[in-house]
Design a protein around this motif. Sequence first.
Motif, PDB file in Angstrom:
ATOM      1  N   SER A 106     -13.171  -5.468  -9.864  1.00  0.00           N
ATOM      2  CA  SER A 106     -12.753  -4.317  -9.065  1.00  0.00           C
ATOM      3  C   SER A 106     -12.641  -4.622  -7.578  1.00  0.00           C
ATOM      4  O   SER A 106     -12.182  -3.765  -6.818  1.00  0.00           O
ATOM      5  CB  SER A 106     -13.744  -3.164  -9.250  1.00  0.00           C
ATOM      6  N   LEU A 107     -13.071  -5.781  -7.134  1.00  0.00           N
ATOM      7  CA  LEU A 107     -13.060  -6.087  -5.702  1.00  0.00           C
ATOM      8  C   LEU A 107     -11.690  -5.935  -5.036  1.00  0.00           C
ATOM      9  O   LEU A 107     -11.620  -5.473  -3.902  1.00  0.00           O
ATOM     10  CB  LEU A 107     -13.648  -7.480  -5.450  1.00  0.00           C
ATOM     11  N   PRO A 108     -10.581  -6.279  -5.692  1.00  0.00           N
ATOM     12  CA  PRO A 108      -9.282  -6.037  -5.039  1.00  0.00           C
ATOM     13  C   PRO A 108      -8.920  -4.552  -4.929  1.00  0.00           C
ATOM     14  O   PRO A 108      -7.879  -4.217  -4.375  1.00  0.00           O
ATOM     15  CB  PRO A 108      -8.285  -6.755  -5.954  1.00  0.00           C
ATOM     16  N   LEU A 109      -9.742  -3.651  -5.447  1.00  0.00           N
ATOM     17  CA  LEU A 109      -9.590  -2.193  -5.442  1.00  0.00           C
ATOM     18  C   LEU A 109      -8.433  -1.700  -6.306  1.00  0.00           C
ATOM     19  O   LEU A 109      -8.571  -0.699  -6.996  1.00  0.00           O
ATOM     20  CB  LEU A 109      -9.463  -1.637  -4.019  1.00  0.00           C
ATOM     21  N   VAL A 110      -7.303  -2.354  -6.282  1.00  0.00           N
ATOM     22  CA  VAL A 110      -6.167  -1.901  -7.081  1.00  0.00           C
ATOM     23  C   VAL A 110      -6.432  -2.131  -8.574  1.00  0.00           C
ATOM     24  O   VAL A 110      -5.772  -1.540  -9.425  1.00  0.00           O
ATOM     25  CB  VAL A 110      -4.864  -2.588  -6.613  1.00  0.00           C
ATOM     26  N   THR A 111      -7.435  -2.929  -8.895  1.00  0.00           N
ATOM     27  CA  THR A 111      -7.757  -3.232 -10.283  1.00  0.00           C
ATOM     28  C   THR A 111      -8.889  -2.364 -10.837  1.00  0.00           C
ATOM     29  O   THR A 111      -9.312  -2.564 -11.968  1.00  0.00           O
ATOM     30  CB  THR A 111      -8.160  -4.711 -10.419  1.00  0.00           C
TER      31      THR A 111
ATOM     32  N   ALA B 141      -2.978   1.549  -7.756  1.00  0.00           N
ATOM     33  CA  ALA B 141      -2.337   1.878  -6.474  1.00  0.00           C
ATOM     34  C   ALA B 141      -2.260   3.384  -6.278  1.00  0.00           C
ATOM     35  O   ALA B 141      -2.494   3.892  -5.172  1.00  0.00           O
ATOM     36  CB  ALA B 141      -0.939   1.257  -6.424  1.00  0.00           C
ATOM     37  N   LEU B 142      -1.968   4.120  -7.345  1.00  0.00           N
ATOM     38  CA  LEU B 142      -1.912   5.584  -7.261  1.00  0.00           C
ATOM     39  C   LEU B 142      -3.296   6.160  -6.951  1.00  0.00           C
ATOM     40  O   LEU B 142      -3.428   7.085  -6.142  1.00  0.00           O
ATOM     41  CB  LEU B 142      -1.376   6.159  -8.567  1.00  0.00           C
ATOM     42  N   ALA B 143      -4.343   5.601  -7.570  1.00  0.00           N
ATOM     43  CA  ALA B 143      -5.710   6.063  -7.295  1.00  0.00           C
ATOM     44  C   ALA B 143      -6.094   5.788  -5.842  1.00  0.00           C
ATOM     45  O   ALA B 143      -6.702   6.633  -5.177  1.00  0.00           O
ATOM     46  CB  ALA B 143      -6.689   5.379  -8.246  1.00  0.00           C
ATOM     47  N   LEU B 144      -5.723   4.624  -5.324  1.00  0.00           N
ATOM     48  CA  LEU B 144      -6.010   4.299  -3.923  1.00  0.00           C
ATOM     49  C   LEU B 144      -5.263   5.226  -2.976  1.00  0.00           C
ATOM     50  O   LEU B 144      -5.815   5.678  -1.967  1.00  0.00           O
ATOM     51  CB  LEU B 144      -5.639   2.846  -3.627  1.00  0.00           C
ATOM     52  N   ALA B 145      -4.005   5.509  -3.298  1.00  0.00           N
ATOM     53  CA  ALA B 145      -3.222   6.423  -2.457  1.00  0.00           C
ATOM     54  C   ALA B 145      -3.838   7.820  -2.457  1.00  0.00           C
ATOM     55  O   ALA B 145      -3.922   8.470  -1.410  1.00  0.00           O
ATOM     56  CB  ALA B 145      -1.775   6.473  -2.944  1.00  0.00           C
ATOM     57  N   GLY B 146      -4.291   8.282  -3.614  1.00  0.00           N
ATOM     58  CA  GLY B 146      -4.941   9.581  -3.695  1.00  0.00           C
ATOM     59  C   GLY B 146      -6.235   9.625  -2.898  1.00  0.00           C
ATOM     60  O   GLY B 146      -6.514  10.607  -2.201  1.00  0.00           O
ATOM     61  N   ALA B 147      -7.023   8.549  -2.980  1.00  0.00           N
ATOM     62  CA  ALA B 147      -8.272   8.488  -2.211  1.00  0.00           C
ATOM     63  C   ALA B 147      -7.986   8.481  -0.714  1.00  0.00           C
ATOM     64  O   ALA B 147      -8.672   9.156   0.062  1.00  0.00           O
ATOM     65  CB  ALA B 147      -9.072   7.257  -2.620  1.00  0.00           C
ATOM     66  N   ALA B 148      -6.968   7.720  -0.302  1.00  0.00           N
ATOM     67  CA  ALA B 148      -6.611   7.664   1.119  1.00  0.00           C
ATOM     68  C   ALA B 148      -6.127   9.026   1.616  1.00  0.00           C
ATOM     69  O   ALA B 148      -6.472   9.462   2.719  1.00  0.00           O
ATOM     70  CB  ALA B 148      -5.532   6.613   1.354  1.00  0.00           C
ATOM     71  N   LEU B 149      -5.356   9.729   0.792  1.00  0.00           N
ATOM     72  CA  LEU B 149      -4.872  11.069   1.158  1.00  0.00           C
ATOM     73  C   LEU B 149      -6.038  12.048   1.293  1.00  0.00           C
ATOM     74  O   LEU B 149      -6.090  12.832   2.246  1.00  0.00           O
ATOM     75  CB  LEU B 149      -3.874  11.565   0.119  1.00  0.00           C
ATOM     76  N   LEU B 150      -6.996  11.986   0.366  1.00  0.00           N
ATOM     77  CA  LEU B 150      -8.155  12.879   0.431  1.00  0.00           C
ATOM     78  C   LEU B 150      -8.987  12.597   1.685  1.00  0.00           C
ATOM     79  O   LEU B 150      -9.393  13.526   2.389  1.00  0.00           O
ATOM     80  CB  LEU B 150      -9.016  12.716  -0.819  1.00  0.00           C
ATOM     81  N   ILE B 151      -9.199  11.327   1.993  1.00  0.00           N
ATOM     82  CA  ILE B 151      -9.970  10.963   3.194  1.00  0.00           C
ATOM     83  C   ILE B 151      -9.249  11.432   4.451  1.00  0.00           C
ATOM     84  O   ILE B 151      -9.867  11.975   5.379  1.00  0.00           O
ATOM     85  CB  ILE B 151     -10.236   9.446   3.219  1.00  0.00           C
ATOM     86  N   ALA B 152      -7.920  11.255   4.496  1.00  0.00           N
ATOM     87  CA  ALA B 152      -7.153  11.702   5.661  1.00  0.00           C
ATOM     88  C   ALA B 152      -7.215  13.227   5.807  1.00  0.00           C
ATOM     89  O   ALA B 152      -7.371  13.744   6.913  1.00  0.00           O
ATOM     90  CB  ALA B 152      -5.703  11.236   5.541  1.00  0.00           C
ATOM     91  N   ASP B 153      -7.108  13.938   4.667  1.00  0.00           N
ATOM     92  CA  ASP B 153      -7.183  15.404   4.719  1.00  0.00           C
ATOM     93  C   ASP B 153      -8.552  15.872   5.210  1.00  0.00           C
ATOM     94  O   ASP B 153      -8.643  16.791   6.033  1.00  0.00           O
ATOM     95  CB  ASP B 153      -6.895  16.005   3.343  1.00  0.00           C
TER      96      ASP B 153
END
Length: 198
Positions: free
Chosen positions: A34-39, A82-94
């Motif tokens: 999981s270290l690369p996060l996208v995995t 990648a979709l999970a990372l994008a969702g997490a980034a959006l939640l953190i930004a919000d």
Amino acid sequence: MSAARAREPGEIFGPRTTLFADVLSVGVMTAVVSLPLVTVPAALSTACEVVRGTQRDQPATARRYLTVLRGRLRPGDLGAGALALAGAALLIADLALAGAGLPGARWFAVAAGVIGGCAVVTGVRACARPESGTDWRGAVALAARDAVADPGGSALVALALAAAVLCGYMMLPLAFLAPGPLALALTAVDVRHRGAAR
């Protein structure tokens, strides 16, 4: 039956202790992959499949984990990550914008937190479903249905996630072991729900 009778020849500890040790080794493998996060989705889905395999007397070992993982790192798995990372980034930004003092920020932060929590529970329940090995879209749809139909299981998943995060936060080395028990909890909730649905 006593613990001594449950042991196999040459086994120092009973089978439950062996499963616990195997789950911890699967947790270490999951954390490393999981270290690369996208995995992360592929790694957690693989861990759940390996744990589920113990019902069919398949070993929950690092070797089996790597064997199952070879078939999981496909473009669809990386796209789910990648979709999970994008969702997490959006939640953190919000949540960061809500903390900036905008009007209605408190209610927005609560709503974003609830939506984000529901999305995380649905996502990890999707990782526990066998369909995640071949069809992420179908696994997420079925996990969303399960999350609504089985609120007790969803609460258990949320508690398991909170325990894993808290363990990693309190003592960083535990972050490399926590994915194993988390996968065990997710798989147990999925197996329990499937058994109840039959």
